[in-house]
Design a protein around this motif. Structure first.
Motif, PDB file in Angstrom:
ATOM      1  N   LEU A  74       0.833  -1.198   0.000  1.00  0.00           N
ATOM      2  CA  LEU A  74       0.000   0.000   0.000  1.00  0.00           C
ATOM      3  C   LEU A  74       0.872   1.254   0.000  1.00  0.00           C
ATOM      4  CD1 LEU A  74      -2.834   1.220   0.186  1.00  0.00           C
ATOM      5  CD2 LEU A  74      -2.740   0.881   2.667  1.00  0.00           C
ATOM      6  N   ALA A  75       0.656   2.095  -0.999  1.00  0.00           N
ATOM      7  CA  ALA A  75       1.432   3.324  -1.141  1.00  0.00           C
ATOM      8  C   ALA A  75       0.508   4.532  -1.076  1.00  0.00           C
ATOM      9  CB  ALA A  75       2.187   3.322  -2.464  1.00  0.00           C
ATOM     10  N   THR A  76       0.931   5.561  -0.360  1.00  0.00           N
ATOM     11  CA  THR A  76       0.210   6.829  -0.358  1.00  0.00           C
ATOM     12  C   THR A  76       1.219   7.970  -0.276  1.00  0.00           C
ATOM     13  OG1 THR A  76      -1.684   8.028   0.539  1.00  0.00           O
ATOM     14  CG2 THR A  76      -0.213   6.984   2.136  1.00  0.00           C
ATOM     15  N   LYS A  77       0.712   9.203  -0.316  1.00  0.00           N
ATOM     16  CA  LYS A  77       1.599  10.366  -0.470  1.00  0.00           C
ATOM     17  C   LYS A  77       1.117  11.530   0.399  1.00  0.00           C
ATOM     18  CE  LYS A  77       1.450   9.128  -5.366  1.00  0.00           C
ATOM     19  NZ  LYS A  77       0.066   8.568  -5.295  1.00  0.00           N
ATOM     20  N   PHE A  78       2.070  12.390   0.727  1.00  0.00           N
ATOM     21  CA  PHE A  78       1.781  13.614   1.464  1.00  0.00           C
ATOM     22  C   PHE A  78       2.500  14.769   0.771  1.00  0.00           C
ATOM     23  CE2 PHE A  78       5.931  12.384   2.938  1.00  0.00           C
ATOM     24  CZ  PHE A  78       6.603  13.591   3.061  1.00  0.00           C
ATOM     25  N   GLY A  79       2.168  15.987   1.182  1.00  0.00           N
ATOM     26  CA  GLY A  79       2.950  17.134   0.746  1.00  0.00           C
ATOM     27  C   GLY A  79       2.220  18.150  -0.100  1.00  0.00           C
ATOM     28  N   TYR A  80       0.993  17.842  -0.530  1.00  0.00           N
ATOM     29  CA  TYR A  80       0.210  18.787  -1.326  1.00  0.00           C
ATOM     30  C   TYR A  80      -0.726  19.625  -0.459  1.00  0.00           C
ATOM     31  CZ  TYR A  80       0.528  18.517  -6.463  1.00  0.00           C
ATOM     32  OH  TYR A  80       0.895  18.672  -7.777  1.00  0.00           O
ATOM     33  N   LEU A  81      -0.976  19.187   0.773  1.00  0.00           N
ATOM     34  CA  LEU A  81      -1.881  19.888   1.668  1.00  0.00           C
ATOM     35  C   LEU A  81      -1.139  20.343   2.915  1.00  0.00           C
ATOM     36  CD1 LEU A  81      -4.993  17.507   1.562  1.00  0.00           C
ATOM     37  CD2 LEU A  81      -4.533  19.499   0.116  1.00  0.00           C
ATOM     38  N   SER A  82      -1.425  21.562   3.338  1.00  0.00           N
ATOM     39  CA  SER A  82      -0.862  22.090   4.567  1.00  0.00           C
ATOM     40  C   SER A  82      -1.963  22.121   5.617  1.00  0.00           C
ATOM     41  CB  SER A  82      -0.305  23.499   4.339  1.00  0.00           C
ATOM     42  OG  SER A  82       0.292  24.004   5.514  1.00  0.00           O
ATOM     43  N   HIS A  83      -1.738  21.428   6.729  1.00  0.00           N
ATOM     44  CA  HIS A  83      -2.768  21.241   7.739  1.00  0.00           C
ATOM     45  C   HIS A  83      -2.600  22.229   8.884  1.00  0.00           C
ATOM     46  CE1 HIS A  83      -4.076  17.378   5.955  1.00  0.00           C
ATOM     47  NE2 HIS A  83      -2.801  17.271   5.633  1.00  0.00           N
ATOM     48  N   GLY A  84      -3.716  22.815   9.313  1.00  0.00           N
ATOM     49  CA  GLY A  84      -3.696  23.734  10.430  1.00  0.00           C
ATOM     50  C   GLY A  84      -4.042  23.044  11.730  1.00  0.00           C
ATOM     51  N   SER A  85      -3.806  23.729  12.835  1.00  0.00           N
ATOM     52  CA  SER A  85      -4.109  23.161  14.148  1.00  0.00           C
ATOM     53  C   SER A  85      -5.614  23.001  14.367  1.00  0.00           C
ATOM     54  CB  SER A  85      -3.534  24.064  15.244  1.00  0.00           C
ATOM     55  OG  SER A  85      -4.048  25.383  15.131  1.00  0.00           O
ATOM     56  N   ASP A  86      -6.417  23.692  13.547  1.00  0.00           N
ATOM     57  CA  ASP A  86      -7.871  23.607  13.674  1.00  0.00           C
ATOM     58  C   ASP A  86      -8.478  22.474  12.870  1.00  0.00           C
ATOM     59  OD1 ASP A  86      -7.352  24.560  11.158  1.00  0.00           O
ATOM     60  OD2 ASP A  86      -8.626  26.348  11.308  1.00  0.00           O
ATOM     61  N   GLY A  87      -7.621  21.651  12.252  1.00  0.00           N
ATOM     62  CA  GLY A  87      -8.111  20.525  11.471  1.00  0.00           C
ATOM     63  C   GLY A  87      -8.423  20.859  10.032  1.00  0.00           C
ATOM     64  N   GLN A  88      -8.284  22.127   9.659  1.00  0.00           N
ATOM     65  CA  GLN A  88      -8.514  22.537   8.277  1.00  0.00           C
ATOM     66  C   GLN A  88      -7.205  22.440   7.492  1.00  0.00           C
ATOM     67  OE1 GLN A  88     -11.771  23.291   7.268  1.00  0.00           O
ATOM     68  NE2 GLN A  88     -12.109  22.500   9.339  1.00  0.00           N
ATOM     69  N   TYR A  89      -7.317  22.538   6.165  1.00  0.00           N
ATOM     70  CA  TYR A  89      -6.133  22.484   5.321  1.00  0.00           C
ATOM     71  C   TYR A  89      -6.238  23.537   4.230  1.00  0.00           C
ATOM     72  CZ  TYR A  89      -9.088  20.107   1.895  1.00  0.00           C
ATOM     73  OH  TYR A  89     -10.081  19.810   1.009  1.00  0.00           O
ATOM     74  N   ILE A  90      -5.084  23.868   3.670  1.00  0.00           N
ATOM     75  CA  ILE A  90      -5.035  24.671   2.460  1.00  0.00           C
ATOM     76  C   ILE A  90      -4.179  23.933   1.453  1.00  0.00           C
ATOM     77  CG2 ILE A  90      -5.398  26.871   3.619  1.00  0.00           C
ATOM     78  CD1 ILE A  90      -2.419  27.385   3.465  1.00  0.00           C
ATOM     79  N   ARG A  91      -4.435  24.189   0.177  1.00  0.00           N
ATOM     80  CA  ARG A  91      -3.683  23.516  -0.870  1.00  0.00           C
ATOM     81  C   ARG A  91      -2.383  24.280  -1.147  1.00  0.00           C
ATOM     82  NH1 ARG A  91      -6.364  19.740  -4.176  1.00  0.00           N
ATOM     83  NH2 ARG A  91      -8.543  19.409  -3.599  1.00  0.00           N
ATOM     84  N   GLN A  92      -1.306  23.753  -0.613  1.00  0.00           N
ATOM     85  CA  GLN A  92       0.016  24.291  -0.913  1.00  0.00           C
ATOM     86  C   GLN A  92       1.040  23.234  -0.518  1.00  0.00           C
ATOM     87  OE1 GLN A  92       0.478  27.830   1.557  1.00  0.00           O
ATOM     88  NE2 GLN A  92       1.524  26.672   3.149  1.00  0.00           N
ATOM     89  N   PHE A  93       2.210  23.295  -1.142  1.00  0.00           N
ATOM     90  CA  PHE A  93       3.262  22.358  -0.803  1.00  0.00           C
ATOM     91  C   PHE A  93       3.674  22.570   0.654  1.00  0.00           C
ATOM     92  CE2 PHE A  93       4.575  22.810  -5.484  1.00  0.00           C
ATOM     93  CZ  PHE A  93       3.789  21.729  -5.856  1.00  0.00           C
ATOM     94  N   ASP A  94       3.690  21.512   1.431  1.00  0.00           N
ATOM     95  CA  ASP A  94       4.112  21.599   2.827  1.00  0.00           C
ATOM     96  C   ASP A  94       4.663  20.247   3.270  1.00  0.00           C
ATOM     97  OD1 ASP A  94       4.551  21.997   5.510  1.00  0.00           O
ATOM     98  OD2 ASP A  94       2.551  22.811   5.944  1.00  0.00           O
ATOM     99  N   SER A  95       5.982  20.163   3.336  1.00  0.00           N
ATOM    100  CA  SER A  95       6.648  18.958   3.837  1.00  0.00           C
ATOM    101  C   SER A  95       7.425  19.265   5.105  1.00  0.00           C
ATOM    102  CB  SER A  95       7.582  18.375   2.766  1.00  0.00           C
ATOM    103  OG  SER A  95       6.853  17.844   1.694  1.00  0.00           O
ATOM    104  N   SER A  96       6.942  20.233   5.871  1.00  0.00           N
ATOM    105  CA  SER A  96       7.560  20.513   7.159  1.00  0.00           C
ATOM    106  C   SER A  96       7.384  19.288   8.056  1.00  0.00           C
ATOM    107  CB  SER A  96       6.916  21.734   7.805  1.00  0.00           C
ATOM    108  OG  SER A  96       5.544  21.501   8.057  1.00  0.00           O
TER     109      SER A  96
END
Length: 325
Positions: free
Chosen positions: A78-100
């Motif tokens: 099983l393969a999946t990916k991260f890094g296209y969504l930036s997640h906030g502390s409120d559980g919401q996200y925005i679409r931007q590169f974020d691999s912090s």
């Protein structure tokens, strides 16, 4: 289904890309029941390398795959990916590169929950994040390996420099990038580098986003929300030129009694035992057609004819930048 090795990870040499099951990029509706039947049929045929990502939906595709694999998780890689969504502390996200590192931690926990599993076999950085050095990204992923949350580390659409820097931190198992008879870019630098470093290659869009199947002869048949309708390779003079690729593939398909899709996949398989194409589909019939390419062997002359085809006219889509971070 034969198997190959991506680094130290054994996978079915044809995988299943699940993105289109959630209505991503191709337009049109979704049919979860048919998609789940497709995944189940894939496993029955030995197509056990399953690919998804948190951004597909977002989230819907991982949730779908998680439901489909209930009771059969041990049968798949099983393969999946991260890094296209930036997640906030409120559980919401925005679409931007974020691999912090902090975002990676949020991403992996979400994917594990949605996929209903305690580990991810192959976890990719979906795109390079220009704000986060790749050493920090892979360092965090290495910690996840130690913790047992992921088994292997992957990159996607990365530059040669970034791949070398990543490999110096932790062994990279696979790079995923676009590769097909109409996207030959990896051949110049990427594939030689991967083979030098012992990294496998996962080819997405091995059918040229459906173009190489021979079923698209006019852009007028596409839905208005279909990503391809505005893709440079599907428009204007480029579209007309690219039909020549389809015609040559179709000619060989007739010679061997196969479909154009099977010929295109068989050509990719012949490029090396370290390459795993992951054609995407949401239909059982297409899955069965694609999987049958495992049994198709092209002659040296046929492979040569295909390799001599000029790559597609027109650029790939614009978000695929070889970013170095």
């Amino acid at each position: 289904m034969k198997k190959i090795s991506l680094g130290k990870l054994d996978v079915s040499r044809i995988g299943l890309g699940c993105m289109s099951m959630s209505g991503v990029y191709t337009g049109g509706g979704t049919d979860d029941a048919e998609s789940i039947r497709t995944i189940h049929r894939a496993l029955d045929l030995g197509v056990t390398f399953i690919d998804t990502a948190e951004v597909y939906g977002p989230y819907k595709n991982e949730e779908l795959v998680g439901r489909a694999l209930a009771g059969r998780r041990d049968q798949v890689v099983l393969a999946t990916k991260f890094g296209y969504l930036s997640h906030g502390s409120d559980g919401q996200y925005i679409r931007q590169f974020d691999s912090s590192p902090a975002n990676i931690r949020i991403c992996v926990e979400g994917s594990l929950k949605r996929l209903r599993t305690d580990h991810i076999d192959l976890y990719y950085q979906h795109r390079m994040d220009p704000r986060t050095p790749v050493e920090d990204v892979v360092g965090t992923m290495s910690d996840l390996v130690t913790e047992g949350k992921i088994r292997h580390i992957g990159l996607s659409e990365s530059s040669p420099e970034a791949i070398r820097r990543a490999q110096a931190v932790h062994p990279i198992t696979a790079l995923q990038s676009e590769y097909s008879l109409w996207s030959r870019e990896p051949e110049a630098e990427i594939l030689p580098l991967l083979r030098e470093l012992g990294i496998g290659f996962v080819a997405y869009s091995p059918l040229g986003r459906g173009f190489l199947t021979g079923t698209i002869r006019s852009t007028g048949t596409m839905d208005s929300d279909d990503f391809r309708a505005k893709n440079p390779r599907f428009t204007g003079d480029n579209f007309k030129k690219n039909l020549g690729i389809v015609d040559e593939v179709g000619s060989i398909a007739r010679d061997v009694g196969a479909t154009p899709a099977q010929v295109a996949i068989a050509w990719l398989l012949a490029q090396g035992n370290d390459i795993a194409p992951i054609p995407g589909t949401k239909r059982v019939s297409r899955l069965e057609e694609n999987a049958a390419a495992d049994g198709l062997t092209l002659t040296a002359e046929q492979l040569s004819r295909l390799s001599e085809i000029s790559p597609a006219a027109g650029d790939r889509y614009t978000d695929m930048q070889h970013l170095t971070a």
